[in-house]
Design a protein around this motif. Structure first.
Motif, PDB file in Angstrom:
ATOM      1  N   ASP A   1      78.148  69.419  19.116  1.00 52.49           N
ATOM      2  CA  ASP A   1      78.589  69.757  20.461  1.00 52.49           C
ATOM      3  C   ASP A   1      77.412  69.974  21.406  1.00 52.49           C
ATOM      4  N   HIS A   2      76.214  70.053  20.843  1.00 49.46           N
ATOM      5  CA  HIS A   2      74.999  70.255  21.632  1.00 49.46           C
ATOM      6  C   HIS A   2      73.878  69.530  20.902  1.00 49.46           C
ATOM      7  N   PHE A   3      73.015  68.860  21.643  1.00 49.63           N
ATOM      8  CA  PHE A   3      71.997  68.030  21.008  1.00 49.63           C
ATOM      9  C   PHE A   3      71.074  68.844  20.115  1.00 49.63           C
ATOM     10  N   SER A   4      70.855  70.117  20.436  1.00 51.93           N
ATOM     11  CA  SER A   4      69.963  70.947  19.628  1.00 51.93           C
ATOM     12  C   SER A   4      70.484  71.123  18.208  1.00 51.93           C
ATOM     13  N   GLU A   5      71.805  70.997  18.014  1.00 54.40           N
ATOM     14  CA  GLU A   5      72.377  71.137  16.673  1.00 54.40           C
ATOM     15  C   GLU A   5      71.867  70.053  15.736  1.00 54.40           C
ATOM     16  N   LEU A   6      71.498  68.916  16.287  1.00 57.50           N
ATOM     17  CA  LEU A   6      71.029  67.816  15.461  1.00 57.50           C
ATOM     18  C   LEU A   6      69.743  68.202  14.742  1.00 57.50           C
TER      19      LEU A   6
ATOM     20  N   VAL B   1      75.940  60.169  13.639  1.00 57.99           N
ATOM     21  CA  VAL B   1      76.318  61.482  14.149  1.00 57.99           C
ATOM     22  C   VAL B   1      77.008  61.278  15.483  1.00 57.99           C
ATOM     23  N   ALA B   2      78.186  61.840  15.635  1.00 59.90           N
ATOM     24  CA  ALA B   2      78.947  61.722  16.878  1.00 59.90           C
ATOM     25  C   ALA B   2      78.716  62.947  17.744  1.00 59.90           C
ATOM     26  N   VAL B   3      78.441  62.726  19.026  1.00 58.39           N
ATOM     27  CA  VAL B   3      78.321  63.840  19.970  1.00 58.39           C
ATOM     28  C   VAL B   3      79.625  63.962  20.746  1.00 58.39           C
ATOM     29  N   SER B   4      80.012  65.186  21.014  1.00 57.48           N
ATOM     30  CA  SER B   4      81.345  65.441  21.577  1.00 57.48           C
ATOM     31  C   SER B   4      81.379  65.441  23.095  1.00 57.48           C
TER      32      SER B   4
ATOM     33  N   PRO C   1      86.000  60.606  23.860  1.00 62.25           N
ATOM     34  CA  PRO C   1      86.363  61.881  23.243  1.00 62.25           C
ATOM     35  C   PRO C   1      86.146  61.881  21.733  1.00 62.25           C
ATOM     36  N   LEU C   2      85.913  63.066  21.202  1.00 62.93           N
ATOM     37  CA  LEU C   2      85.574  63.199  19.790  1.00 62.93           C
ATOM     38  C   LEU C   2      86.675  62.674  18.880  1.00 62.93           C
ATOM     39  N   GLU C   3      87.930  62.855  19.273  1.00 63.65           N
ATOM     40  CA  GLU C   3      89.018  62.387  18.417  1.00 63.65           C
ATOM     41  C   GLU C   3      88.991  60.868  18.258  1.00 63.65           C
ATOM     42  N   VAL C   4      88.487  60.173  19.267  1.00 63.60           N
ATOM     43  CA  VAL C   4      88.341  58.718  19.159  1.00 63.60           C
ATOM     44  C   VAL C   4      87.175  58.379  18.236  1.00 63.60           C
ATOM     45  N   LEU C   5      86.067  59.098  18.379  1.00 63.12           N
ATOM     46  CA  LEU C   5      84.884  58.834  17.568  1.00 63.12           C
ATOM     47  C   LEU C   5      85.133  59.108  16.087  1.00 63.12           C
ATOM     48  N   MET C   6      86.004  60.053  15.779  1.00 67.44           N
ATOM     49  CA  MET C   6      86.250  60.406  14.386  1.00 67.44           C
ATOM     50  C   MET C   6      86.853  59.247  13.597  1.00 67.44           C
ATOM     51  N   SER C   7      87.441  58.286  14.282  1.00 69.14           N
ATOM     52  CA  SER C   7      87.994  57.122  13.585  1.00 69.14           C
ATOM     53  C   SER C   7      86.905  56.309  12.895  1.00 69.14           C
ATOM     54  N   CYS C   8      85.642  56.518  13.298  1.00 71.44           N
ATOM     55  CA  CYS C   8      84.516  55.783  12.717  1.00 71.44           C
ATOM     56  C   CYS C   8      83.843  56.548  11.578  1.00 71.44           C
ATOM     57  N   SER C   9      84.391  57.708  11.230  1.00 69.59           N
ATOM     58  CA  SER C   9      83.906  58.508  10.096  1.00 69.59           C
ATOM     59  C   SER C   9      82.418  58.847  10.173  1.00 69.59           C
ATOM     60  N   PRO C  10      81.974  59.477  11.270  1.00 67.58           N
ATOM     61  CA  PRO C  10      80.571  59.903  11.317  1.00 67.58           C
ATOM     62  C   PRO C  10      80.299  60.948  10.240  1.00 67.58           C
ATOM     63  N   CYS C  11      79.046  61.051   9.814  1.00 70.00           N
ATOM     64  CA  CYS C  11      78.723  62.031   8.775  1.00 70.00           C
ATOM     65  C   CYS C  11      78.675  63.448   9.335  1.00 70.00           C
ATOM     66  N   ARG C  12      78.566  63.563  10.657  1.00 75.05           N
ATOM     67  CA  ARG C  12      78.530  64.882  11.293  1.00 75.05           C
ATOM     68  C   ARG C  12      78.892  64.738  12.763  1.00 75.05           C
TER      69      ARG C  12
END
Length: 211
Positions: free
Chosen positions: A188-193, A166-169, A174-185
């Protein structure tokens, strides 16, 4: 994150190495310190200078940590919720053991996590060894774990270990960099997890990265 950037900058100045901008330094957050130095200063071959850099970084960072870094909003409540629900909690961090123990003690978490692994006692991210060791300790298979991370090193480590991520934004990269690793979710806030774990029926083993 700001303390890491400052400590790298101070160590570079003390060792008469070229100054680096903050964004470049943020790009190594998640790596162990020797690996980070090698990325930031790839032509640095003098082992005495490397060791001086490591000492200067560690000394300055620990001086800053005399007052523990504030946690992101919602982290304490979410982790306590995970604990109450029976999740296993672990830390896989690029910090050294001395630094992590000081952080955990500063937040009253010395005995909070089921297992912790640091870069100076195993392989640095993105090598999957940390996760393999954590899963072995907990007796958990990769399919029953999730890695929460804010750097490509976190997410790539999870991928190599066969663990969902799971990538946190709001962290190191930045999130656009993390998306290259194909997280499953992404969150934007830890409580969402916690909401996601409950709604998705995800298995009750969690690897939480805090550094």
């Amino acid at each position: 994150m700001a303390r890491i950037v400052e400590s790298i900058s101070v160590a570079a100045a003390r060792c008469d190495l070229p100054a680096l901008d903050g964004d470049r330094i943020k790009g190594i957050i998640g790596l162990g310190l020797p690996e980070a130095i090698a990325v930031l200063y790839p032509h640095l071959s003098d082992l005495k200078v490397v060791e001086a850099f490591r000492r200067a970084y560690a000394d300055h960072y620990l001086s800053l940590e005399a007052v523990p870094s504030p946690l992101f909003p919602g982290v304490v409540q979410a982790l306590e919720r995970f604990r109450d629900q029976g999740h296993l909690l672990a830390v896989a961090t690029g910090k050294g053991r001395r630094g992590l123990d000081r952080v955990l003690a500063g937040h009253g978490w010395a005995d909070f996590f089921d297992v912790t692994r640091c870069a100076d006692e195993t392989a640095s991210k993105p090598d999957p060894m940390m996760i393999h060791e954590i899963l072995a300790y907990c007796g958990v298979c990769p399919e029953r774990a999730v890695m929460i991370g804010d750097s490509v090193f976190d997410l790539e480590m999870a991928r190599r270990a066969g663990v969902d991520s799971v990538a946190v934004s709001y962290g190191a990269q930045p999130l656009e960099v993390l998306m290259s690793c194909s997280p499953c979710r992404t969150v934007d806030h830890f409580s969402e997890l916690g909401d996601w774990l409950c709604s998705a029926g995800t298995a009750p083993e969690v690897i939480a990265n805090v550094g």
